[in-house]
Design a protein around this motif. Structure first.
Motif, mmCIF file in Angstrom:
data_model
loop_
_atom_site.group_PDB
_atom_site.id
_atom_site.type_symbol
_atom_site.label_atom_id
_atom_site.label_comp_id
_atom_site.label_asym_id
_atom_site.label_seq_id
_atom_site.Cartn_x
_atom_site.Cartn_y
_atom_site.Cartn_z
ATOM 1 N N ASP A 92 3.621 -14.127 6.821
ATOM 2 C CA ASP A 92 4.354 -14.801 7.884
ATOM 3 C C ASP A 92 5.741 -15.151 7.360
ATOM 4 N N PHE A 100 7.206 -19.150 12.652
ATOM 5 C CA PHE A 100 6.642 -18.123 11.788
ATOM 6 C C PHE A 100 6.406 -16.856 12.598
ATOM 7 N N ARG A 102 4.506 -13.201 12.311
ATOM 8 C CA ARG A 102 3.513 -12.462 11.535
ATOM 9 C C ARG A 102 3.969 -11.035 11.334
#
Length: 172
Positions: A92, A100, A102
């Protein structure tokens, strides 16, 4: 209630959720901006209050100090917030105050070292990753905390891309 069972019926433990590696900037630059920001606010706010209550001169010094303090504080917090949390098969990425995002390790198509220098000053070596569409996945510098563990993780998960990156070395 057991550590291995959560309220929604899953079996993920806290150890499985915690990142294996955290890659972050060094503490020094962020701490300097945070300290300057706090100093500016601690001096600027009482100075503005004193000017307003005492009816003294209309000097903008305390207002400028307050504004600079707020800017430095925000900049220091943004520097401290950026990080990469590394898990087994994904990572992340967070830049500044953003959220964040991914990224899958299998999406890394290209890894390259880069050199950043301002002429006579220090030279910084970066590692940048792109996917097949040439979208940047992350950029870290060799002085980041967790850099060595992260590159060892990349070497295990993307050995062809890492070997090519090391073969090409640092660009001039």
């Amino acid at each position: 209630m057991s550590d291995s069972i959560n309220r929604w019926g899953g079996s993920a433990t806290k150890a499985e959720v915690a990142p294996m590696i955290v890659v972050r900037r060094p503490l020094f630059p962020g701490v300097i901006f945070l300290a300057l920001g706090v100093f500016g606010l601690v001096i600027g706010i009482p100075g503005i209050v004193f000017q307003l209550t005492a009816g003294s001169d209309d000097s903008p010094a305390f207002g400028i100090l307050f504004g600079l303090g707020a800017v430095f504080l925000l900049f220091g917090l943004a520097l401290a917030a950026g990080r990469i949390n590394v898990y087994d098969r994904h990572y992340d990425v967070k830049s500044g105050f953003g959220k964040f995002r991914r990224r899958e390790v299998d999406d890394i198509h290209t890894l390259r070292f880069g050199k950043q220098s301002n002429g006579g000053g220090p030279t910084f070596i970066s590692l940048t990753a792109w996917n097949e569409q040439r979208k940047k996945q992350f950029m870290v510098f060799t002085n980041y905390r967790g850099y060595r563990q992260f590159t060892a993780w990349l070497d295990k998960r993307r050995p062809e891309q890492w070997a090519e990156c090391e073969r090409l070395g640092v660009s001039d």
